[in-house]
Design a protein around this motif. Structure first.
Motif: not given
Ligand code: NOJ
Length: 749
Positions: A61, A63, A85
């Motif tokens: 994930d 970002t 994450n």
């Protein structure tokens, strides 16, 4: 007697024990914590210290732009002390094992994550939840978010986001609590309480991080990451209070913002981070940058290279570098060159280690990484039920006019043929909204599902997508129109998808994206009773709908239980009670538009051209701050002040009678505003100073009373001291910011 004494002593002891673990307001490390951390720092090498000042993303994930590939080797080498994450009990345990078994000092990792409106179970987007004006509910949303996140191995969440925002072009308005400072401050506190609880040693609580410090919500022209430029007066009066409220509630950490303030990027801004945060507010917790914002100071043009960026940041008071690897790469050199001191490094390391200490990670580094607890906690029925309630209460009824003699909403449950049309109608992903992070899309209840469940098998609920969120394709119109023609009621689910608001999602046109407006107009021509369901992350410019559609529900992005909550409201199982926390403009040309600007020297006068207005549009918003209808109606009468004058350190009572004049029970949010009529500097035309959410049965009347303290009238006077000034004040109470009754009170010396 003796028994009583023993009981009193035991209670005192319990209280004493409790107060040691209770979060002080604001956070203050205990002498024991400081001693532990200082001892550890003495054992650390310079490299190990810099490692503690480094936060890297895992490979999940991501970002933002990824800089590092092999972060696990960095953990092993003691070069990174915190990871974001990465979640799940299993994965965090695996990474934690490397830190505590393979590094010299066995310092546990701190795991952070963007839990913005729920972890696996998603609650309404922050802007939506703010429309509940319900602090207990918002605190509970945060509490359950923390509970799930903590069960997934997380220690620290990058929330609350408390940036006051008055420009709906900015996509991140969806992550905050709207345009008002007072309401935003209360919400900030409720969230910190919900996340951190009263005891950080409790493994169901989690460290909060208030962001983005400071004034990120005032990006010029609503363009994300853009420059912020405002007076110190506006900064202090409008933008800073919610961050301060979070810190006063014990928020452990602060994230810097991407923007500059007064020419200096926030991640290197000593005025913000030292003078205001550390000195004035006495903040003793952790300061982390936003993602690579340290590196970005080079592009800002405040430093020539990343090494200098690290020096500026550390000198300003940044403890932890998120993902930029600036401290990681250059801090040693900067120290050797004398640009920074080891004392500064120790100070930063102390703040990081305190986080780990407060969470109890030195005692048990795996206390958050328990797979059995994770399984039992995530999607627990109490959390899912609460998500449904939170979603119901976030919905704002914008319009409900009679259609053929009867208000369309609520819909009767015995309708036989419903046409449900639109790109949001049968859509799980977009119900969750932006920043759903680990939110489970497969658990989201669609609007189609919700309506079908509510009506049961007797009704025929037909669905057509009609069109998409982007592009000009109108091929789906024909099918949608055919469905609508055959239906008793048409429900249009329109708005933005989850990616059309949020970070890096600024828009210049705030109408319904794609060809949705065309589709609505085509359906409207059929003359059927039509309900508009809006799902979006920001106020939209929907003048046509406001004028033509008989019924509009603003449902925002409501999260996992969206479809159920929407059906609850559509069919009257829940009477809508939400009120807007951001003004809806008529057109983008009115932006920034908010409920409490200054009066100007030439206030609006329709007869006089040379007054403050537009040639082509009214000054009035489409829907004002605080606005929201109910399936019942309320009347306000008998506003009273219990006296007309106030003195220093005094208080005054203000009351009004509110009556439910309709046929259904309903909740009303009664709002109190004040205007300081003459000040040493000009004052806004009104400011929210209080509100109460009350439930009234049909026909019931309640007297709603507020207390206004002299200090509630304080502001930054001409010499920047924060105090009330003698003179007259208009006190207003009403159902929204543009519909109030008023009385005058006087503050006397
Ligand atoms: C950037 C965002 O601005 C911030 O809100 C978020 O917490 C970080 N990325 C980490 O994902």
């Amino acid at each position: 007697m003796k028994k009583g004494l023993i009981f009193a002593l035991i209670s005192l002891l319990i209280l004493e024990l409790k107060s040691q673990t209770l979060i002080k307001q604001p956070y203050q490390p205990s002498p024991k914590a400081l001693e532990f951390v200082q001892n550890l720092i003495q054992k650390m090498t310079l490299e190990e210290k810099i490692g503690q000042m480094t936060l890297f993303t895992s490979d999940w994930d991501v970002t933002g732009p990824t800089i590092r590939a092999n972060y696990q080797a960095d953990i092993q080498a003691g070069k990174v002390g915190s990871i974001f994450n990465a979640h799940t009990a299993e994965y965090t345990r695996k990474l934690q094992k490397i830190a505590v078994e393979q590094t010299r000092l066995k310092i546990p990792l701190l795991f952070g994550y963007d839990v913005i409106h729920g972890h696996k179970t998603i609650f309404p987007s922050p802007l939506a939840e703010s429309c509940t004006w319900d602090m207990a509910l918002i605190e509970k949303n945060a509490h359950y978010s923390a509970k799930e996140a903590a069960a997934s191995g997380l220690h620290w969440i990058f929330n609350p986001m408390v940036d006051v925002a008055r420009d709906p072009r900015w996509g991140r308005v969806s992550e905050g609590s709207g345009e008002d400072t007072y309401l935003g401050s209360l919400i900030a506190q409720a969230k910190v309480k919900g996340y951190q609880g009263s005891n950080l040693q409790d493994p169901f609580t989690i460290l909060a991080c208030v962001k983005h410090f400071a004034a990120y919500g005032a990006a010029q022209a609503g363009r994300d990451y853009h420059t912020v430029d405002m007076s110190e007066r506006v900064l202090r009066e409008t933008y800073l209070p919610p961050y301060k409220a979070a810190i006063d509630a014990g928020c452990f950490s602060v994230m810097t913002s991407f923007n500059e303030y007064d020419g200096v990027p926030a991640s290197g801004n000593a005025f913000l981070l030292q003078k205001i945060l550390r000195q004035e507010w006495n903040f003793k917790g952790l300061v982390v940058t936003d993602y690579t914002s340290m590196n970005e100071m080079v592009a800002h043009g405040i430093v020539a290279d990343e090494k200098a960026a690290g020096e500026l940041a550390l000198n300003a008071g940044v403890d932890l570098d998120m993902q930029g690897a600036v401290y990681y790469n250059y801090l040693k050199k900067s120290l050797a060159e004398g640009k920074i001191t080891e004392r500064q490094i120790n100070e930063a390391v102390k703040n990081v280690l305190l986080a780990k200490y407060e969470l109890g990670l030195f005692t048990d580094p795996y206390r958050y990484s328990d797979a059995a607890r994770e399984k039992a906690t995530i999607f627990a029925p109490e959390i899912m039920n609460h998500a449904r309630i939170a979603a119901q209460k976030s919905i704002v009824l914008l319009k409900n006019e009679p259609f053929r003699g009867r208000k369309i909403l609520p819909l009767a449950k015995n309708i036989q043929k419903v046409a449900l049309i639109g790109p949001l109608a049968n859509n799980q992903e977009d119900m969750l909204g932006n920043w759903r992070a680990a939110g489970d899309i497969s658990k989201a209840v669609t609007i189609l599902q919700g309506i079908k469940e509510a009506l049961g098998s007797n009704a025929e609920v037909k669905y057509a997508k009609g069109c998409d969120f982007k592009g000009n394709d109108t091929q789906g119109f024909e099918e949608a129109i055919a469905l609508a023609k055959n239906a008793e009621v048409v429900i249009l689910a329109m708005g933005e998808n989850q990616a059309q608001s949020g970070e890096a999602a600024s828009r210049s046109d705030l109408g319904l994206p794609g060809v949705q407006q065309q589709l609505v107009e085509a359906i409207y021509k059929l003359g059927k009773p039509t309900v508009i369901l809006l799902s979006n992350g920001r106020p939209l410019t929907i003048s046509w709908l406001a004028e033509n559609a008989p019924a509009i529900l603003e449902t925002w992005h409501l999260g996992t239980m969206a479809g159920k909550a929407i059906a609850d409201v559509l069919f009257g199982d829940y009477n809508p009670s939400g009120k807007l926390t951001m003004t809806f403009p008529r057109s983008v040309g009115q932006i920034p538009i908010f409920y409490n600007p200054k009066n100007t020297g030439r206030p609006f006068n329709a007869q006089d051209k040379y007054t403050s207005k537009y040639l082509d549009i009214s000054n009035e918003p489409l829907f004002p701050f605080g606005f929201g209808l109910s399936y019942t109606d309320f009347s306000y009468q008998n506003m009273k002040l219990n006296k007309n004058q106030l003195k220093a350190n005094d208080e005054i009572g203000v009351s009004i009678e509110v009556k439910n004049i309709g046929n259904l029970a309903g909740e009303e949010i009664v709002q109190l505003y004040v205007q300081d009529l003459v000040g040493s500097v000009t004052r806004p035309i009104k400011e929210l100073k209080g509100f109460q959410k009350i439930l009234l049965q049909a026909g019931e009347t309640k007297t709603v009373s507020f207390k206004l303290k002299t200090q509630d009238l304080a502001f930054y006077t001409q010499d920047m001291s924060f105090k009330p000034e003698a003179g007259k004040f208009k006190v207003m109470i009403g159902t929204h910011s543009n519909s109030t009754q008023d009385l005058i009170l006087e503050l006397v010396d």
